[in-house]
Design a protein around this motif. Sequence first.
Motif, PDB file in Angstrom:
ATOM      1  N   ALA A 115       0.794  -1.102   0.039  1.00  0.00           N
ATOM      2  CA  ALA A 115       0.015  -0.048   0.081  1.00  0.00           C
ATOM      3  C   ALA A 115       0.866   1.162   0.025  1.00  0.00           C
ATOM      4  N   THR A 116       2.154   1.432   0.847  1.00  0.00           N
ATOM      5  CA  THR A 116       2.921   2.203   0.733  1.00  0.00           C
ATOM      6  C   THR A 116       3.426   2.515  -0.505  1.00  0.00           C
ATOM      7  N   ALA A 117       3.970   1.500  -1.150  1.00  0.00           N
ATOM      8  CA  ALA A 117       4.660   1.721  -2.391  1.00  0.00           C
ATOM      9  C   ALA A 117       3.675   2.168  -3.477  1.00  0.00           C
ATOM     10  N   PHE A 118       2.600   1.509  -3.400  1.00  0.00           N
ATOM     11  CA  PHE A 118       1.466   2.372  -4.390  1.00  0.00           C
ATOM     12  C   PHE A 118       1.160   3.884  -4.209  1.00  0.00           C
ATOM     13  N   ASN A 119       0.718   4.061  -2.950  1.00  0.00           N
ATOM     14  CA  ASN A 119       0.143   5.204  -2.690  1.00  0.00           C
ATOM     15  C   ASN A 119       1.097   6.386  -2.703  1.00  0.00           C
ATOM     16  N   THR A 120       2.753   6.093  -2.518  1.00  0.00           N
ATOM     17  CA  THR A 120       3.708   7.049  -2.889  1.00  0.00           C
ATOM     18  C   THR A 120       4.471   7.097  -4.129  1.00  0.00           C
ATOM     19  N   GLY A 121       3.771   6.049  -4.847  1.00  0.00           N
ATOM     20  CA  GLY A 121       4.538   6.091  -6.412  1.00  0.00           C
ATOM     21  C   GLY A 121       5.908   5.679  -6.460  1.00  0.00           C
ATOM     22  N   VAL A 122       6.220   4.682  -5.184  1.00  0.00           N
ATOM     23  CA  VAL A 122       7.374   3.970  -5.370  1.00  0.00           C
ATOM     24  C   VAL A 122       7.447   3.083  -6.662  1.00  0.00           C
ATOM     25  N   ILE A 123       6.479   2.220  -6.739  1.00  0.00           N
ATOM     26  CA  ILE A 123       6.085   1.531  -7.895  1.00  0.00           C
ATOM     27  C   ILE A 123       4.692   1.594  -8.420  1.00  0.00           C
ATOM     28  N   PRO A 124       4.522   1.234  -9.597  1.00  0.00           N
ATOM     29  CA  PRO A 124       2.974   1.264 -10.305  1.00  0.00           C
ATOM     30  C   PRO A 124       2.787  -0.423  -9.922  1.00  0.00           C
ATOM     31  N   LYS A 125       1.217  -0.217 -10.179  1.00  0.00           N
ATOM     32  CA  LYS A 125       0.371  -1.669  -9.930  1.00  0.00           C
ATOM     33  C   LYS A 125       0.787  -2.375 -11.320  1.00  0.00           C
ATOM     34  N   GLU A 126       2.095  -2.970 -11.325  1.00  0.00           N
ATOM     35  CA  GLU A 126       2.379  -3.887 -12.449  1.00  0.00           C
ATOM     36  C   GLU A 126       2.960  -5.274 -11.770  1.00  0.00           C
ATOM     37  N   ASP A 127       2.618  -6.337 -12.522  1.00  0.00           N
ATOM     38  CA  ASP A 127       2.705  -7.553 -11.794  1.00  0.00           C
ATOM     39  C   ASP A 127       4.035  -7.806 -11.421  1.00  0.00           C
ATOM     40  N   ARG A 128       5.083  -7.482 -12.391  1.00  0.00           N
ATOM     41  CA  ARG A 128       6.588  -7.984 -12.078  1.00  0.00           C
ATOM     42  C   ARG A 128       7.184  -6.926 -10.977  1.00  0.00           C
ATOM     43  N   LYS A 129       6.722  -5.655 -10.911  1.00  0.00           N
ATOM     44  CA  LYS A 129       7.135  -4.745  -9.867  1.00  0.00           C
ATOM     45  C   LYS A 129       6.712  -5.178  -8.527  1.00  0.00           C
ATOM     46  N   ILE A 130       5.407  -5.862  -8.573  1.00  0.00           N
ATOM     47  CA  ILE A 130       4.817  -6.014  -7.383  1.00  0.00           C
ATOM     48  C   ILE A 130       5.618  -7.410  -6.885  1.00  0.00           C
ATOM     49  N   HIS A 131       5.862  -8.161  -8.013  1.00  0.00           N
ATOM     50  CA  HIS A 131       6.426  -9.437  -7.607  1.00  0.00           C
ATOM     51  C   HIS A 131       8.051  -9.177  -6.791  1.00  0.00           C
ATOM     52  N   ALA A 132       8.701  -8.036  -7.491  1.00  0.00           N
ATOM     53  CA  ALA A 132       9.742  -7.808  -6.900  1.00  0.00           C
ATOM     54  C   ALA A 132       9.905  -7.450  -5.512  1.00  0.00           C
ATOM     55  N   LEU A 133       8.859  -6.278  -5.206  1.00  0.00           N
ATOM     56  CA  LEU A 133       8.499  -5.661  -3.939  1.00  0.00           C
ATOM     57  C   LEU A 133       8.085  -6.762  -2.888  1.00  0.00           C
ATOM     58  N   ILE A 134       7.397  -7.690  -3.368  1.00  0.00           N
ATOM     59  CA  ILE A 134       7.044  -8.728  -2.108  1.00  0.00           C
ATOM     60  C   ILE A 134       8.371  -9.501  -1.997  1.00  0.00           C
ATOM     61  N   HIS A 135       9.115  -9.781  -2.782  1.00  0.00           N
ATOM     62  CA  HIS A 135      10.518 -10.756  -2.455  1.00  0.00           C
ATOM     63  C   HIS A 135      11.253  -9.771  -1.657  1.00  0.00           C
ATOM     64  N   ALA A 136      11.544  -8.656  -2.019  1.00  0.00           N
ATOM     65  CA  ALA A 136      12.337  -7.784  -1.177  1.00  0.00           C
ATOM     66  C   ALA A 136      11.608  -7.444   0.061  1.00  0.00           C
ATOM     67  N   THR A 137      10.467  -7.670   0.297  1.00  0.00           N
ATOM     68  CA  THR A 137       9.866  -7.391   1.577  1.00  0.00           C
ATOM     69  C   THR A 137      10.160  -8.779   2.332  1.00  0.00           C
ATOM     70  N   LEU A 138      10.047  -9.818   1.754  1.00  0.00           N
ATOM     71  CA  LEU A 138      10.200 -11.117   2.494  1.00  0.00           C
ATOM     72  C   LEU A 138      11.573 -11.215   2.832  1.00  0.00           C
ATOM     73  N   GLU A 139      12.588 -10.732   1.863  1.00  0.00           N
ATOM     74  CA  GLU A 139      13.848 -10.983   2.309  1.00  0.00           C
ATOM     75  C   GLU A 139      14.206 -10.249   3.443  1.00  0.00           C
ATOM     76  N   ALA A 140      13.722  -8.901   3.685  1.00  0.00           N
ATOM     77  CA  ALA A 140      13.964  -7.988   4.771  1.00  0.00           C
ATOM     78  C   ALA A 140      13.200  -8.429   6.126  1.00  0.00           C
ATOM     79  N   SER A 141      12.085  -9.145   6.013  1.00  0.00           N
ATOM     80  CA  SER A 141      11.369  -9.673   7.214  1.00  0.00           C
ATOM     81  C   SER A 141      11.864 -10.763   7.874  1.00  0.00           C
TER      82      SER A 141
END
Length: 147
Positions: free
Chosen positions: A69-95
Amino acid sequence: MKAPLPKEKAKPSLERLALKLAMTETREEEEKLKKALNELFDLRCGVTELGGTVSNLQHTGKLTNSVMATAFNTGVIPKEDRKIHALIHATLEASNSIFIHTNSNASLALKIGLTTDSEWIAVAIYGRSSLHPLLEHARVGLGVMHL
């Protein structure tokens, strides 16, 4: 004598900048850093804060949903499948570093910094965990993924 050529802006480390955003202590400091990063380096940044127990944040998807939600609302990434996929993987790695060796009843107070240069995305998580106020300690996690 010739005037020296202007130096090009050195490409900043997205990872370090995401960590700096996650570690800001005030909204003013956070906003100042985000503005500077955008103006100086054309980076898109976002920050969110989140709290709860490990089981509430990890197993319900609350952490990942908040980051998305933060990434979409701040314009960090658009709602595109490959970019969402990368964001989720980076988030899982950090968590992974946040949730490792933590009791599922432990409470967490987290701040998450996101940075991207349109090629890579970095997700940094900084916060505190505790089962009891006398046992509180800091945790940090970092994830980076190619967009």
